[in-house]
Design a protein around this motif. Sequence first.
Motif, PDB file in Angstrom:
ATOM      1  N   SER A 116       0.818  -1.196   0.000  1.00  0.00           N
ATOM      2  CA  SER A 116       0.000   0.000   0.000  1.00  0.00           C
ATOM      3  C   SER A 116       0.857   1.253   0.000  1.00  0.00           C
ATOM      4  O   SER A 116       2.037   1.224   0.359  1.00  0.00           O
ATOM      5  CB  SER A 116      -0.898  -0.027   1.241  1.00  0.00           C
ATOM      6  OG  SER A 116      -1.573   1.186   1.429  1.00  0.00           O
ATOM      7  N   ALA A 117       0.223   2.364  -0.387  1.00  0.00           N
ATOM      8  CA  ALA A 117       0.895   3.662  -0.338  1.00  0.00           C
ATOM      9  C   ALA A 117       0.770   4.226   1.079  1.00  0.00           C
ATOM     10  O   ALA A 117       0.041   5.182   1.328  1.00  0.00           O
ATOM     11  CB  ALA A 117       0.297   4.605  -1.369  1.00  0.00           C
ATOM     12  N   ASP A 118       1.441   3.580   2.008  1.00  0.00           N
ATOM     13  CA  ASP A 118       1.487   3.988   3.413  1.00  0.00           C
ATOM     14  C   ASP A 118       0.136   3.848   4.109  1.00  0.00           C
ATOM     15  O   ASP A 118      -0.138   4.542   5.074  1.00  0.00           O
ATOM     16  CB  ASP A 118       2.001   5.432   3.531  1.00  0.00           C
ATOM     17  CG  ASP A 118       2.467   5.762   4.949  1.00  0.00           C
ATOM     18  OD1 ASP A 118       3.233   4.966   5.523  1.00  0.00           O
ATOM     19  OD2 ASP A 118       2.043   6.799   5.484  1.00  0.00           O
ATOM     20  N   LEU A 119      -0.720   2.939   3.609  1.00  0.00           N
ATOM     21  CA  LEU A 119      -2.065   2.822   4.173  1.00  0.00           C
ATOM     22  C   LEU A 119      -2.443   1.375   4.496  1.00  0.00           C
ATOM     23  O   LEU A 119      -3.629   1.074   4.659  1.00  0.00           O
ATOM     24  CB  LEU A 119      -3.100   3.393   3.189  1.00  0.00           C
ATOM     25  CG  LEU A 119      -3.081   4.905   2.991  1.00  0.00           C
ATOM     26  CD1 LEU A 119      -3.951   5.304   1.801  1.00  0.00           C
ATOM     27  CD2 LEU A 119      -3.539   5.628   4.246  1.00  0.00           C
ATOM     28  N   ALA A 120      -1.466   0.497   4.601  1.00  0.00           N
ATOM     29  CA  ALA A 120      -1.786  -0.918   4.820  1.00  0.00           C
ATOM     30  C   ALA A 120      -2.692  -1.159   6.021  1.00  0.00           C
ATOM     31  O   ALA A 120      -3.623  -1.971   5.934  1.00  0.00           O
ATOM     32  CB  ALA A 120      -0.503  -1.740   4.940  1.00  0.00           C
ATOM     33  N   PRO A 121      -2.498  -0.478   7.163  1.00  0.00           N
ATOM     34  CA  PRO A 121      -3.414  -0.719   8.288  1.00  0.00           C
ATOM     35  C   PRO A 121      -4.857  -0.338   7.974  1.00  0.00           C
ATOM     36  O   PRO A 121      -5.794  -0.941   8.503  1.00  0.00           O
ATOM     37  CB  PRO A 121      -2.837   0.176   9.397  1.00  0.00           C
ATOM     38  CG  PRO A 121      -1.395   0.346   9.043  1.00  0.00           C
ATOM     39  CD  PRO A 121      -1.381   0.408   7.551  1.00  0.00           C
ATOM     40  N   SER A 122      -5.043   0.664   7.114  1.00  0.00           N
ATOM     41  CA  SER A 122      -6.392   1.073   6.725  1.00  0.00           C
ATOM     42  C   SER A 122      -6.928   0.258   5.559  1.00  0.00           C
ATOM     43  O   SER A 122      -8.114  -0.061   5.499  1.00  0.00           O
ATOM     44  CB  SER A 122      -6.412   2.564   6.365  1.00  0.00           C
ATOM     45  OG  SER A 122      -6.192   3.366   7.504  1.00  0.00           O
ATOM     46  N   ASN A 123      -6.041  -0.057   4.615  1.00  0.00           N
ATOM     47  CA  ASN A 123      -6.461  -0.869   3.463  1.00  0.00           C
ATOM     48  C   ASN A 123      -6.617  -2.345   3.819  1.00  0.00           C
ATOM     49  O   ASN A 123      -7.185  -3.108   3.049  1.00  0.00           O
ATOM     50  CB  ASN A 123      -5.442  -0.762   2.323  1.00  0.00           C
ATOM     51  CG  ASN A 123      -5.296   0.622   1.739  1.00  0.00           C
ATOM     52  OD1 ASN A 123      -4.208   1.011   1.325  1.00  0.00           O
ATOM     53  ND2 ASN A 123      -6.380   1.382   1.703  1.00  0.00           N
ATOM     54  N   LYS A 124      -6.070  -2.745   4.973  1.00  0.00           N
ATOM     55  CA  LYS A 124      -6.086  -4.145   5.420  1.00  0.00           C
ATOM     56  C   LYS A 124      -5.373  -5.044   4.406  1.00  0.00           C
ATOM     57  O   LYS A 124      -5.854  -6.119   4.049  1.00  0.00           O
ATOM     58  CB  LYS A 124      -7.523  -4.635   5.638  1.00  0.00           C
ATOM     59  CG  LYS A 124      -8.367  -3.746   6.547  1.00  0.00           C
ATOM     60  CD  LYS A 124      -7.776  -3.603   7.937  1.00  0.00           C
ATOM     61  CE  LYS A 124      -8.647  -2.745   8.845  1.00  0.00           C
ATOM     62  NZ  LYS A 124      -8.025  -2.487  10.158  1.00  0.00           N
ATOM     63  N   THR A 125      -4.206  -4.607   3.968  1.00  0.00           N
ATOM     64  CA  THR A 125      -3.476  -5.352   2.950  1.00  0.00           C
ATOM     65  C   THR A 125      -2.185  -5.986   3.461  1.00  0.00           C
ATOM     66  O   THR A 125      -1.381  -6.485   2.671  1.00  0.00           O
ATOM     67  CB  THR A 125      -3.138  -4.436   1.755  1.00  0.00           C
ATOM     68  OG1 THR A 125      -2.580  -3.204   2.236  1.00  0.00           O
ATOM     69  CG2 THR A 125      -4.382  -4.133   0.937  1.00  0.00           C
ATOM     70  N   ASN A 126      -1.961  -5.960   4.745  1.00  0.00           N
ATOM     71  CA  ASN A 126      -0.762  -6.600   5.277  1.00  0.00           C
ATOM     72  C   ASN A 126      -0.952  -8.109   5.314  1.00  0.00           C
ATOM     73  O   ASN A 126      -1.957  -8.624   5.800  1.00  0.00           O
ATOM     74  CB  ASN A 126      -0.453  -6.097   6.679  1.00  0.00           C
ATOM     75  CG  ASN A 126       0.880  -6.620   7.183  1.00  0.00           C
ATOM     76  OD1 ASN A 126       1.930  -6.242   6.685  1.00  0.00           O
ATOM     77  ND2 ASN A 126       0.835  -7.511   8.156  1.00  0.00           N
ATOM     78  N   MET A 127       0.034  -8.837   4.787  1.00  0.00           N
ATOM     79  CA  MET A 127      -0.013 -10.298   4.790  1.00  0.00           C
ATOM     80  C   MET A 127       0.777 -10.819   5.984  1.00  0.00           C
ATOM     81  O   MET A 127       1.972 -10.535   6.124  1.00  0.00           O
ATOM     82  CB  MET A 127       0.539 -10.850   3.466  1.00  0.00           C
ATOM     83  CG  MET A 127      -0.335 -10.505   2.272  1.00  0.00           C
ATOM     84  SD  MET A 127       0.324 -11.120   0.699  1.00  0.00           S
ATOM     85  CE  MET A 127       1.703  -9.986   0.433  1.00  0.00           C
ATOM     86  N   LYS A 128       0.109 -11.589   6.821  1.00  0.00           N
ATOM     87  CA  LYS A 128       0.724 -12.078   8.054  1.00  0.00           C
ATOM     88  C   LYS A 128       1.858 -13.049   7.760  1.00  0.00           C
ATOM     89  O   LYS A 128       1.758 -13.900   6.862  1.00  0.00           O
ATOM     90  CB  LYS A 128      -0.340 -12.761   8.909  1.00  0.00           C
ATOM     91  CG  LYS A 128      -1.467 -11.829   9.360  1.00  0.00           C
ATOM     92  CD  LYS A 128      -2.576 -12.588  10.061  1.00  0.00           C
ATOM     93  CE  LYS A 128      -3.733 -11.673  10.424  1.00  0.00           C
ATOM     94  NZ  LYS A 128      -4.871 -12.412  11.021  1.00  0.00           N
ATOM     95  N   ASP A 129       2.914 -12.907   8.515  1.00  0.00           N
ATOM     96  CA  ASP A 129       4.066 -13.820   8.440  1.00  0.00           C
ATOM     97  C   ASP A 129       4.700 -13.859   7.051  1.00  0.00           C
ATOM     98  O   ASP A 129       5.362 -14.836   6.691  1.00  0.00           O
ATOM     99  CB  ASP A 129       3.648 -15.249   8.843  1.00  0.00           C
ATOM    100  CG  ASP A 129       3.051 -15.298  10.236  1.00  0.00           C
ATOM    101  OD1 ASP A 129       3.577 -14.600  11.117  1.00  0.00           O
ATOM    102  OD2 ASP A 129       2.052 -16.022  10.430  1.00  0.00           O
ATOM    103  N   ALA A 130       4.504 -12.791   6.250  1.00  0.00           N
ATOM    104  CA  ALA A 130       5.073 -12.763   4.900  1.00  0.00           C
ATOM    105  C   ALA A 130       6.320 -11.893   4.824  1.00  0.00           C
ATOM    106  O   ALA A 130       6.992 -11.863   3.789  1.00  0.00           O
ATOM    107  CB  ALA A 130       4.029 -12.265   3.900  1.00  0.00           C
ATOM    108  N   GLY A 131       6.649 -11.189   5.884  1.00  0.00           N
ATOM    109  CA  GLY A 131       7.852 -10.361   5.905  1.00  0.00           C
ATOM    110  C   GLY A 131       7.693  -9.072   5.126  1.00  0.00           C
ATOM    111  O   GLY A 131       6.828  -8.947   4.254  1.00  0.00           O
ATOM    112  N   ASP A 132       8.527  -8.098   5.440  1.00  0.00           N
ATOM    113  CA  ASP A 132       8.508  -6.804   4.771  1.00  0.00           C
ATOM    114  C   ASP A 132       9.677  -6.703   3.795  1.00  0.00           C
ATOM    115  O   ASP A 132      10.838  -6.906   4.172  1.00  0.00           O
ATOM    116  CB  ASP A 132       8.611  -5.663   5.788  1.00  0.00           C
ATOM    117  CG  ASP A 132       7.389  -5.571   6.678  1.00  0.00           C
ATOM    118  OD1 ASP A 132       6.300  -5.955   6.216  1.00  0.00           O
ATOM    119  OD2 ASP A 132       7.524  -5.119   7.838  1.00  0.00           O
ATOM    120  N   PHE A 133       9.377  -6.393   2.548  1.00  0.00           N
ATOM    121  CA  PHE A 133      10.405  -6.196   1.532  1.00  0.00           C
ATOM    122  C   PHE A 133      11.201  -4.942   1.879  1.00  0.00           C
ATOM    123  O   PHE A 133      10.644  -3.852   2.035  1.00  0.00           O
ATOM    124  CB  PHE A 133       9.743  -6.048   0.162  1.00  0.00           C
ATOM    125  CG  PHE A 133      10.693  -5.908  -0.995  1.00  0.00           C
ATOM    126  CD1 PHE A 133      11.095  -7.025  -1.712  1.00  0.00           C
ATOM    127  CD2 PHE A 133      11.186  -4.667  -1.372  1.00  0.00           C
ATOM    128  CE1 PHE A 133      11.965  -6.902  -2.791  1.00  0.00           C
ATOM    129  CE2 PHE A 133      12.056  -4.525  -2.443  1.00  0.00           C
ATOM    130  CZ  PHE A 133      12.450  -5.652  -3.149  1.00  0.00           C
TER     131      PHE A 133
END
Length: 664
Positions: A379-396
């Motif tokens: 997301s464009a700095d909105l993952a907590p609002s967009n609900k697009t974080n993938m659990k246990d997938a790590g951050d690039f």
Amino acid sequence: MNNIDEMSVNAIRVLSADAIQKANSGHPGLPLGAAPMAYELWANHMKFNPANPDWVDRDRFILSGGHGSMLLYSLLHLFGIGNLSLDDIKNFRQFGSLTAGHPEYGHTVGVEATTGPLGQGMAMAVGMAMAEAHLASVFNKDDYKVVDHYTYVLGGDGCMMEGISSECFSLAGTLGLNKLIVFYDSNNISIEGSTDIAFTEDVVTRFKAFGFQTLEVEDGTDLKAIGKAIEEAKADTTRPTLIKVNTLIGFGCPAKQGKASAHGEPLGVDNVAALKENINWPSKEDFFVPEEVYDNYKKIGEEKAKAEEEWNKLFADYCAKYPEMKELWDKYFNGADLSELFDSEEYWAKGEKAEATRATSGSILNLIKTKMPNLIGGSADLAPSNKTNMKDAGDFSKENYAGSNLHFGVREQAMAAIGNGLALHGGLKAFVATFFVFSDYVKPMARLTSLMKLPLTFVFTHDSIGVGEDGPTHEPIEQLAAFRSMPGISVFRPADRTETAAAWMHAVSSTNEPTALVLTRQNLPQLAGSSKEALKGGYVLEDSTKETPDAIIIASGSEVSLAVEAKASLAADGIDVRVVSMPSMDVFDAQSDEYKESVLPKAVRNRVAVEALSDFGWYKYVGLDGEVVSMKGFGASGPAKTLFEHFGFTTENVVNTVKKVVNR
């Protein structure tokens, strides 16, 4: 420069000038000026196999300054890539030709990306470099570097002026994408004349601030200096590199070189002849290329084919030693089998409580990730609002390219184009996300997504006046109509968990078109009548008891439950209506005539559409006799419930509108 190299460079110039002159349309300035750097790169530094342009570990080359397309077409022809013939060169810019005005991905073999709008190719290159870094971190083992290639992109002052380039290169520097090499064709000319009238910044210093290694070639005709810069760029293993190459636009044409008139119009017959004489070309015949030049390109190509031969042996050994990685490779590059997931009760389970479709989307996304290892996005700095974080997938990140969660920062334009680059690279299934109102920053890039038929998923949340207190600046009104009007993209606005599951299934199953998911911030009830029929774009959610309904209410997203409430109220007044949920107009429109008639029979002309956005596009369903309950202007700041009531999205208003239509 030895004679054969000089002739090989000049062949690019001559073919470009002749093709543009014959078409009486085009941009000769860039090909004439940039021919030496393109030849040096392709002939001596770039890894590819002309006989197999799709080799997975090839270096990528993107011409971001797509107006200079004859540079690329000349290279493809001379190297024999995709069998682009001399007749194709002669048909430059003609209808149906393989040599379109700007390079088109999927239309011409060897074109890595559709470019035209300046700057977008730069950001797509960043996406490709990110894809290489991610895939290398997943698959490379010990001495087996099965993913190991560079991304090169070439553009000029126009690309550097467009804001998208600053967005994407700021991110590229932050991520330390050392296999990204940017060629800056610096000729100080744009359409209106000298760039000094509007562009005097120090581009090199800007790139240093981004975190790039910066190199400069003073003479853009010096092949040795260009080659030295390329090797120096490759030697830096921690930073991407900018190579500024100072060139003369329209090089070789005495009357045009260094002038704005060389940029975007044919040189003229006499000037083409003067060009050939000035560069000592052996013939004034149109489209003449000496056999010795073709032989040189063929010899270079045959030598380059050995790189793939070596890679094929390496990959065969890799697969034998790591069979589990070969299995994973196939999932990445051939597609994971999701049939078991999509046939499962878990995937289609009805929601138990009211929930925002953005939250539902987040849970479904994580469910899909368990079966689709190559899913990547952010997301464009909105993952907590967009609900697009993938659990246990790590951050690039620069420290962890293996992570699947991408953080684009507040850079919607770069994000969308980087998403295109990820999809173009191959091996990954990508998505990008932001608030729906900010899709205005995304749309130009999404247009290229659709043109290229890329299966990129756009996640847009906060889809209506339901945004509430943030007010009209953050409440989308016309954005849905804009995306629905775009050819080649499926737009879903689901009403509950079931429809959201259908939307995601459509998105990740697509192989040749993008999908936009338009999702709510506010909680929505789970609908008893929702079903997999949502995959057809529109379906009967609740039917009337009559063979021919008194009226049809059509709605999408958060207004579907409102339509259901209105149906119950109308029944008490003796009006029997059908409720049609329309999560995706374009998918519905693609269904058979028989199916569409079964959902929206022509005999029922009493129709009302309900959607808390612009009414644009709805009249094709409600006709002249129908009505649309919609937004007629911008929103306002206040609690969502208050806004829906204020703007008429109430059971009472929908009921009264249906009665108005029925009683005409």
